[in-house]
Design a protein around this motif. Structure first.
Motif, short mmCIF file in Angstrom:
data_model
loop_
_atom_site.label_atom_id
_atom_site.label_comp_id
_atom_site.label_asym_id
_atom_site.label_seq_id
_atom_site.Cartn_x
_atom_site.Cartn_y
_atom_site.Cartn_z
N ASP A 196 58.00 48.20 43.98
CA ASP A 196 58.50 47.14 43.12
C ASP A 196 59.51 47.75 42.17
O ASP A 196 59.19 48.64 41.38
N ASP A 197 60.74 47.26 42.22
CA ASP A 197 61.82 47.83 41.43
C ASP A 197 61.61 47.68 39.93
O ASP A 197 62.25 48.40 39.14
N ASP A 198 60.76 46.75 39.50
CA ASP A 198 60.52 46.58 38.07
C ASP A 198 59.69 47.72 37.50
O ASP A 198 59.72 47.97 36.29
N PHE A 199 58.96 48.41 38.35
CA PHE A 199 58.04 49.46 37.92
C PHE A 199 58.49 50.82 38.43
O PHE A 199 59.16 50.92 39.46
N VAL A 200 58.08 51.86 37.71
CA VAL A 200 58.24 53.21 38.27
C VAL A 200 57.41 53.31 39.54
O VAL A 200 57.84 53.85 40.56
N ALA A 201 56.18 52.76 39.48
CA ALA A 201 55.30 52.70 40.65
C ALA A 201 54.23 51.65 40.39
O ALA A 201 53.87 51.40 39.24
N VAL A 202 53.77 51.02 41.45
CA VAL A 202 52.62 50.12 41.37
C VAL A 202 51.48 50.75 42.15
O VAL A 202 51.61 50.99 43.36
N HIS A 203 50.39 51.02 41.48
CA HIS A 203 49.24 51.70 42.06
C HIS A 203 48.15 50.69 42.40
O HIS A 203 48.10 49.59 41.83
N GLY A 204 47.24 51.06 43.28
CA GLY A 204 46.13 50.21 43.64
C GLY A 204 45.01 50.29 42.61
O GLY A 204 44.96 51.19 41.76
N ASN A 205 44.09 49.34 42.69
CA ASN A 205 42.96 49.31 41.76
C ASN A 205 42.17 50.60 41.75
O ASN A 205 41.64 51.02 40.71
N ASP A 206 42.09 51.27 42.90
CA ASP A 206 41.30 52.50 42.98
C ASP A 206 41.90 53.62 42.15
O ASP A 206 41.21 54.62 41.85
N ASP A 207 43.17 53.49 41.74
CA ASP A 207 43.83 54.53 40.95
C ASP A 207 43.77 54.27 39.45
O ASP A 207 44.38 55.00 38.67
N LEU A 208 43.03 53.23 39.04
CA LEU A 208 43.03 52.84 37.63
C LEU A 208 42.58 53.98 36.72
O LEU A 208 43.25 54.29 35.73
N THR A 209 41.45 54.61 37.02
CA THR A 209 40.93 55.65 36.13
C THR A 209 41.92 56.78 35.97
O THR A 209 42.17 57.26 34.85
N GLU A 210 42.52 57.22 37.06
CA GLU A 210 43.50 58.30 36.98
C GLU A 210 44.70 57.90 36.13
O GLU A 210 45.16 58.67 35.28
N GLN A 211 45.20 56.69 36.34
CA GLN A 211 46.38 56.23 35.61
C GLN A 211 46.09 56.00 34.13
O GLN A 211 46.98 56.19 33.28
N LEU A 212 44.88 55.61 33.80
CA LEU A 212 44.53 55.45 32.39
C LEU A 212 44.70 56.76 31.63
O LEU A 212 45.08 56.76 30.46
N GLY A 213 44.44 57.86 32.29
CA GLY A 213 44.55 59.16 31.64
C GLY A 213 45.98 59.64 31.46
O GLY A 213 46.21 60.66 30.79
N LEU A 214 46.95 58.92 32.02
CA LEU A 214 48.36 59.32 31.95
C LEU A 214 49.18 58.43 31.02
O LEU A 214 50.32 58.77 30.71
N ALA A 215 48.63 57.33 30.59
CA ALA A 215 49.40 56.31 29.88
C ALA A 215 49.37 56.49 28.37
O ALA A 215 48.34 56.84 27.78
N ASP A 216 50.51 56.21 27.74
CA ASP A 216 50.59 56.18 26.27
C ASP A 216 50.23 54.78 25.75
O ASP A 216 49.69 54.64 24.65
N TYR A 217 50.53 53.75 26.55
CA TYR A 217 50.18 52.37 26.23
C TYR A 217 49.56 51.75 27.47
O TYR A 217 50.08 51.90 28.58
N VAL A 218 48.46 51.05 27.28
CA VAL A 218 47.78 50.35 28.37
C VAL A 218 47.81 48.86 28.06
O VAL A 218 47.28 48.43 27.03
N VAL A 219 48.45 48.08 28.92
CA VAL A 219 48.61 46.64 28.71
C VAL A 219 47.75 45.89 29.71
O VAL A 219 47.89 46.08 30.92
N ILE A 220 46.87 45.04 29.21
CA ILE A 220 46.05 44.21 30.09
C ILE A 220 46.77 42.89 30.31
O ILE A 220 46.91 42.08 29.40
N ALA A 221 47.24 42.68 31.54
CA ALA A 221 47.91 41.44 31.92
C ALA A 221 47.22 40.82 33.13
O ALA A 221 47.80 39.99 33.82
N ALA A 222 45.98 41.21 33.36
CA ALA A 222 45.23 40.74 34.52
C ALA A 222 44.51 39.43 34.21
O ALA A 222 44.11 39.19 33.07
N PRO A 223 44.33 38.58 35.22
CA PRO A 223 43.53 37.37 35.01
C PRO A 223 42.06 37.73 34.89
O PRO A 223 41.64 38.85 35.24
N LEU A 224 41.27 36.80 34.38
CA LEU A 224 39.83 37.00 34.30
C LEU A 224 39.21 36.56 35.62
O LEU A 224 39.28 35.40 36.01
N THR A 225 38.61 37.51 36.31
CA THR A 225 37.90 37.27 37.56
C THR A 225 36.59 38.04 37.50
O THR A 225 36.39 38.86 36.60
#
Length: 341
Positions: A196-225
């Motif tokens: 996706d050209d809007d992002f540096v990269a789009v990762h899958g749900n399974d990569d969430l924990t790893e990506q949380l450790g790399l981020a300076d800002y974490v934005v929740i834009a997910a729907p409630l499911t």
């Protein structure tokens, strides 16, 4: 369009109305709420009925073809559901549809659309604003101003900071575009990795924990499911950097509030900007009010001057499509709980 017969209510089997027959639209609002702007334009296209509780829904739903929902009191709609004998389509005037869903609707044939696209840009502006407020310590400056205290400080650079957007859909993509424009590095989390050209990269749900450790800002834009409810808990906050800030413009129950408070107090994360909460309105004695590393607003990140009329106009556009037998936009996958395209 293939030939199809009209039923007794002037509706083609494909959903197109007889040109001489107006569809019946029930608008579900909150008790005492003024009717949404733009209803005269709707009345030119349809017979319009209003409901605000179970009793009025039981009166208005028989014969109703379409619902426009501005008040998401699912207990009333679910209770009156047996009265919906002709209902084909429900339009939710919000991006999130979690509060609208109940088993009979999810499992039935009634289609659902939402207001995807109306609030994307203004929510993205809100997110960018909060990132810059944290980077430039505007909350601290405003406290100093209130005390008439002159205090020079150095602040952070936003450029080059990594932003993890959990929920890389329509809103998430707009957030990413604005972040990129000022030199931030947006990464996304979605069900599956994608380009996706809007992002540096789009990762899958399974990569969430790893990506949380790399981020300076974490934005929740997910729907409630069921999958996202309580997703940000003590374990998630432990995975984040001590310098990271959390921004929630999605849904309050995605975050375990007590775990967030513990993480903010202990220094596991540096701050939070919150527009949505598990409990709304937030009680006046809630500890979040007095935390200096928290920015809060009253569920208003997407609301702009004129947004109510914009919602009606969007519904009217989709109603025109439906009456012409054309495909509607913003169709919600009822099993997933959001519009996937």
């Amino acid at each position: 369009m293939p030939d199809c017969k009209l039923d007794a209510h002037g509706i083609h089997s494909g959903g197109q109305m007889n040109q001489n027959t107006k569809p019946v639209v029930t608008v579900l609002t909150a008790p005492g709420e003024q009717e949404p702007p733009g209803m005269d334009a709707l009345r030119a296209r349809a017979e319009v009925r209003f409901a605000w509780d179970e009793a009025t829904l039981n009166n208005t739903l028989p014969g109703t073809n379409v619902m426009m929902v501005t008040d998401f009191r699912t207990e009333a709609l679910a209770a009156a559901w047996p009265s919906a004998d002709r209902l084909e389509w429900i339009h939710a005037t919000s991006a999130g549809v979690d509060a609208l869903m109940f088993p009979a609707l999810i499992d039935g044939d009634v289609t659902v659309t939402n207001a995807r696209g109306i609030f994307d840009r203004t929510i993205a502006e809100y997110v960018l604003c909060t990132i810059l407020m944290f980077a430039k310590d505007f909350p601290g400056s405003m406290r100093l101003q209130a005390r008439h205290e002159w205090k020079h400080r150095d602040t952070e650079r936003a450029e080059g900071q990594q932003v993890l957007i959990v929920g890389a859909g329509s809103i998430g993509g707009q957030i990413a575009r604005l972040c990129k424009a000022v030199g931030l590095k947006p990464h996304g989390i979605a069900r599956k990795p994608r380009q996706d050209d809007d992002f540096v990269a789009v990762h899958g749900n399974d990569d969430l924990t790893e990506q949380l450790g790399l981020a300076d800002y974490v934005v929740i834009a997910a729907p409630l499911t069921p999958q996202t409810e309580g997703l940000f808990n003590a374990k998630a906050f432990k995975s984040m950097r001590n310098s990271a800030r959390l921004i929630n413009i999605g849904r309050g129950p995605v975050v375990k509030t007590d775990d967030l408070i513990d993480a903010l107090k202990s220094g596991e994360i540096a701050g939070a900007a919150l527009d949505v909460f598990e409990e709304e309105p937030l009680p006046a004695d809630h500890p979040l009010w007095d935390m200096e590393n928290v920015i809060m607003t009253a569920h208003m990140s997407g609301d702009f001057i004129g947004w109510k009329r914009a919602l009606t106009d969007q519904f009217l556009d989709n109603l025109d499509r439906w009456q012409k037998g054309q495909e509607r936009f913003n169709l919600v996958d009822k099993k997933l709980g959001y519009a996937s395209k």
